[in-house]
Design a protein around this motif. Structure first.
Motif, PDB file in Angstrom:
ATOM      1  N   GLY A 193      28.616  57.062  90.087  1.00 33.78           N
ATOM      2  CA  GLY A 193      27.746  56.093  89.427  1.00 33.78           C
ATOM      3  C   GLY A 193      26.522  56.757  88.832  1.00 33.78           C
ATOM      4  N   ARG A 194      25.919  57.676  89.583  1.00 36.26           N
ATOM      5  CA  ARG A 194      24.761  58.409  89.055  1.00 36.26           C
ATOM      6  C   ARG A 194      25.140  59.201  87.805  1.00 36.26           C
ATOM      7  N   GLN A 195      26.291  59.875  87.879  1.00 38.68           N
ATOM      8  CA  GLN A 195      26.722  60.673  86.744  1.00 38.68           C
ATOM      9  C   GLN A 195      26.987  59.799  85.516  1.00 38.68           C
ATOM     10  N   SER A 196      27.637  58.659  85.729  1.00 44.54           N
ATOM     11  CA  SER A 196      27.922  57.748  84.614  1.00 44.54           C
ATOM     12  C   SER A 196      26.633  57.215  84.002  1.00 44.54           C
ATOM     13  N   ALA A 197      25.651  56.898  84.855  1.00 47.06           N
ATOM     14  CA  ALA A 197      24.366  56.410  84.345  1.00 47.06           C
ATOM     15  C   ALA A 197      23.637  57.502  83.567  1.00 47.06           C
ATOM     16  N   SER A 198      23.704  58.732  84.051  1.00 44.60           N
ATOM     17  CA  SER A 198      23.062  59.852  83.338  1.00 44.60           C
ATOM     18  C   SER A 198      23.685  60.031  81.957  1.00 44.60           C
ATOM     19  N   GLU A 199      25.014  59.952  81.899  1.00 41.74           N
ATOM     20  CA  GLU A 199      25.699  60.099  80.617  1.00 41.74           C
ATOM     21  C   GLU A 199      25.350  58.947  79.678  1.00 41.74           C
ATOM     22  N   TRP A 200      25.257  57.747  80.242  1.00 45.68           N
ATOM     23  CA  TRP A 200      24.911  56.586  79.413  1.00 45.68           C
ATOM     24  C   TRP A 200      23.487  56.726  78.871  1.00 45.68           C
ATOM     25  N   LEU A 201      22.563  57.146  79.710  1.00 46.15           N
ATOM     26  CA  LEU A 201      21.174  57.317  79.272  1.00 46.15           C
ATOM     27  C   LEU A 201      21.069  58.358  78.167  1.00 46.15           C
ATOM     28  N   ALA A 202      21.802  59.459  78.314  1.00 44.50           N
ATOM     29  CA  ALA A 202      21.743  60.517  77.315  1.00 44.50           C
ATOM     30  C   ALA A 202      22.327  60.056  75.982  1.00 44.50           C
ATOM     31  N   THR A 203      23.403  59.257  76.051  1.00 42.25           N
ATOM     32  CA  THR A 203      24.089  58.839  74.829  1.00 42.25           C
ATOM     33  C   THR A 203      23.477  57.591  74.213  1.00 42.25           C
ATOM     34  N   HIS A 204      23.150  56.611  75.055  1.00 40.55           N
ATOM     35  CA  HIS A 204      22.751  55.299  74.544  1.00 40.55           C
ATOM     36  C   HIS A 204      21.323  54.890  74.880  1.00 40.55           C
ATOM     37  N   GLY A 205      20.645  55.644  75.741  1.00 35.79           N
ATOM     38  CA  GLY A 205      19.284  55.284  76.104  1.00 35.79           C
ATOM     39  C   GLY A 205      18.366  55.070  74.908  1.00 35.79           C
ATOM     40  N   PRO A 206      18.436  55.942  73.878  1.00 40.82           N
ATOM     41  CA  PRO A 206      17.553  55.739  72.712  1.00 40.82           C
ATOM     42  C   PRO A 206      17.815  54.439  71.950  1.00 40.82           C
ATOM     43  N   ALA A 207      18.968  53.819  72.169  1.00 38.12           N
ATOM     44  CA  ALA A 207      19.283  52.577  71.459  1.00 38.12           C
ATOM     45  C   ALA A 207      18.630  51.353  72.094  1.00 38.12           C
ATOM     46  N   LEU A 208      18.130  51.496  73.326  1.00 40.74           N
ATOM     47  CA  LEU A 208      17.460  50.364  73.963  1.00 40.74           C
ATOM     48  C   LEU A 208      16.270  49.934  73.113  1.00 40.74           C
ATOM     49  N   GLY A 209      16.173  48.642  72.881  1.00 45.49           N
ATOM     50  CA  GLY A 209      15.108  48.120  72.038  1.00 45.49           C
ATOM     51  C   GLY A 209      15.408  48.198  70.563  1.00 45.49           C
ATOM     52  N   VAL A 210      16.571  48.772  70.210  1.00 43.79           N
ATOM     53  CA  VAL A 210      16.900  48.983  68.799  1.00 43.79           C
ATOM     54  C   VAL A 210      18.178  48.253  68.400  1.00 43.79           C
ATOM     55  N   ARG A 211      19.264  48.494  69.151  1.00 49.23           N
ATOM     56  CA  ARG A 211      20.557  47.927  68.767  1.00 49.23           C
ATOM     57  C   ARG A 211      21.471  47.855  69.984  1.00 49.23           C
ATOM     58  N   SER A 212      22.535  47.061  69.852  1.00 58.05           N
ATOM     59  CA  SER A 212      23.568  47.009  70.886  1.00 58.05           C
ATOM     60  C   SER A 212      24.398  48.284  70.838  1.00 58.05           C
ATOM     61  N   THR A 213      24.905  48.693  71.994  1.00 59.32           N
ATOM     62  CA  THR A 213      25.812  49.845  72.043  1.00 59.32           C
ATOM     63  C   THR A 213      27.204  49.443  72.523  1.00 59.32           C
ATOM     64  N   LEU A 214      27.427  48.154  72.756  1.00 65.06           N
ATOM     65  CA  LEU A 214      28.723  47.661  73.203  1.00 65.06           C
ATOM     66  C   LEU A 214      29.308  46.744  72.140  1.00 65.06           C
ATOM     67  N   ASP A 215      30.491  47.091  71.650  1.00 71.19           N
ATOM     68  CA  ASP A 215      31.216  46.243  70.706  1.00 71.19           C
ATOM     69  C   ASP A 215      31.953  45.176  71.519  1.00 71.19           C
ATOM     70  N   LEU A 216      31.438  43.954  71.491  1.00 67.23           N
ATOM     71  CA  LEU A 216      31.981  42.904  72.342  1.00 67.23           C
ATOM     72  C   LEU A 216      33.421  42.572  72.000  1.00 67.23           C
ATOM     73  N   ASP A 217      33.752  42.534  70.702  1.00 68.04           N
ATOM     74  CA  ASP A 217      35.123  42.212  70.295  1.00 68.04           C
ATOM     75  C   ASP A 217      36.094  43.290  70.786  1.00 68.04           C
ATOM     76  N   ALA A 218      35.716  44.556  70.643  1.00 63.98           N
ATOM     77  CA  ALA A 218      36.595  45.637  71.058  1.00 63.98           C
ATOM     78  C   ALA A 218      36.740  45.682  72.572  1.00 63.98           C
ATOM     79  N   ALA A 219      35.652  45.408  73.296  1.00 65.08           N
ATOM     80  CA  ALA A 219      35.656  45.525  74.742  1.00 65.08           C
ATOM     81  C   ALA A 219      36.299  44.331  75.435  1.00 65.08           C
ATOM     82  N   PHE A 220      36.139  43.140  74.857  1.00 62.64           N
ATOM     83  CA  PHE A 220      36.581  41.936  75.555  1.00 62.64           C
ATOM     84  C   PHE A 220      37.551  41.085  74.746  1.00 62.64           C
ATOM     85  N   GLY A 221      38.023  41.598  73.643  1.00 64.36           N
ATOM     86  CA  GLY A 221      39.033  40.876  72.877  1.00 64.36           C
ATOM     87  C   GLY A 221      38.429  39.811  71.999  1.00 64.36           C
ATOM     88  N   GLY A 222      39.222  39.446  70.942  1.00 66.24           N
ATOM     89  CA  GLY A 222      38.727  38.470  69.959  1.00 66.24           C
ATOM     90  C   GLY A 222      38.367  37.180  70.595  1.00 66.24           C
TER      91      GLY A 222
END
Length: 365
Positions: free
Chosen positions: A336-365
């Motif tokens: 869990g720590r490793q996954s959070a570290s990877e998420w922060l490195a990849t998507h942390g800068p997007a906080l306050g700016v844009r979504s990083t999860l494609d809802l349609d792709a992740a959860f279906g139409g």
């Protein structure tokens, strides 16, 4: 350069001992002082993580939250039937481990005995559950998690926590409706209700109403965060896989997949509704338009993110959700720590700016 302070809401799924993955994610997020957790919606294991974090925040800030989370999960491990067979708690095995033989022994033990015993117990529990209820099999209504909560979480601090908002989900047995418990209502009974699997434990009664696991109706519920929290960024920590490539054919695998589908259904529905509302708002496309409906205003501003436990947890199988020995929980914590570290490195800068999860792709139409 130090990042700007960002408010974020956390949506924490339930999933038995796989909630230790979420523990690791929270432990890593708490190290980032620029991240302020505005609200948490939790179900089952997610609810337990939520109250442990809130109690710790009030005791000693971020360090206190990390300490209380660890204390809680170590308390869970002490309830494991394999606790005394762990090198972490057995001096003889610890010495043996240092000589290298213990690793071989432990792997052999897990493969030859522990895993078949766990899967056999899960299947036997399902068979017994179809014939006998917990009112017959567990007439004293014993639940070891109650004592763990009492020993590790100060609910006075939880109810008085002003550093984050908590929303805990449970399912009302009589109506099947979702019940969201707010901060001032929280107690050990509320958390146990949120984690009450009806084939294992008697329903938890609160104010004359009986409740089962919140996962049936909201795992977790997102609406309270959207409607009541100040944050516009919502981070889902998902520990139940949406998809499994293989077809389950054994009785135990079929039952496990049924449970996964059931406990993901409410989340998928809420995510699809959010995606639909966002699409309707985008299609309307009127620059500067201000929606009168507060919920539409909140959804329009919402940015959605996810730390996905699927790559780590799916290969383990749903049956390991009942495994609570400390080495296993520590393994999930580290993942869990490793996954959070990877998420922060990849998507942390997007906080306050844009979504990083494609809802349609992740959860279906």
């Amino acid at each position: 350069m130090k990042p700007a302070c960002r408010l974020v809401d956390l949506a924490l799924q339930g999933g038995g001992s796989h909630g230790a993955f979420t523990w690791g994610v929270l432990d890593r997020l708490l190290e980032e002082e620029w991240l302020e957790i505005a609200g948490i919606s939790g179900t089952s294991a997610g609810a337990m993580n939520a109250v442990a974090l809130a109690a710790g925040l009030m005791e000693n800030g971020r360090d206190g939250a990390r300490t209380t989370l660890r204390r809680f999960w170590e308390g869970v491990a002490r309830q494991s039937p394999f606790h005394h067979l762990s090198a972490a708690t057995n001096p003889f095995l610890e010495g043996w481990m240092n000589e290298g033989w213990g690793q071989v022994w432990q792997q052999s033990w897990q493969k030859t005995w522990q895993e078949p015993m766990r899967k056999g117990a899960a299947l036997m529990g399902s068979v017994l559950g179809s014939q006998f209820s917990p009112y017959q099999l567990n007439p004293l209504n014993l639940n070891p998690l109650r004592q763990v909560l009492l020993d590790t979480v100060d609910f006075t601090r939880v109810c008085g926590c002003h550093k984050t908002q908590l929303f805990i989900a449970a399912t009302q047995v009589r109506t099947g409706a979702l019940r969201i418990f707010r901060q001032h209502e929280l107690s050990p009974d509320v958390v146990l209700a949120s984690a009450c699997l009806p084939l294992l434990f008697q329903a938890v009664e609160i104010d004359g109403e009986a409740y089962w696991d919140g996962g049936y109706a909201g795992n977790p519920s997102l609406l309270p965060l959207i409607a009541e929290s100040e944050a516009d960024d919502l981070l889902l920590v998902q520990i139940n896989p949406n998809q499994r490539p293989e077809l389950p054919t054994s009785a135990s695998d079929i039952l496990e997949r049924i449970n996964e589908v059931t406990f993901n259904a409410s989340l998928i529905k809420e995510m699809r509704n959010i995606a639909l509302m966002k699409q309707l708002i985008a299609d309307e496309g009127r620059p500067g338009h201000q929606y009168k409906n507060p919920l539409f205003q909140r959804v329009a501003a919402l940015r959605v993110h996810r730390v996905d436990g699927d790559p780590v947890l799916a290969p383990l199988g749903a049956g390991t959700k009942m495994q609570t020995d400390l080495p296993f929980l520590e393994k999930l914590f580290s993942a869990g720590r490793q996954s959070a570290s990877e998420w922060l490195a990849t998507h942390g800068p997007a906080l306050g700016v844009r979504s990083t999860l494609d809802l349609d792709a992740a959860f279906g139409g």
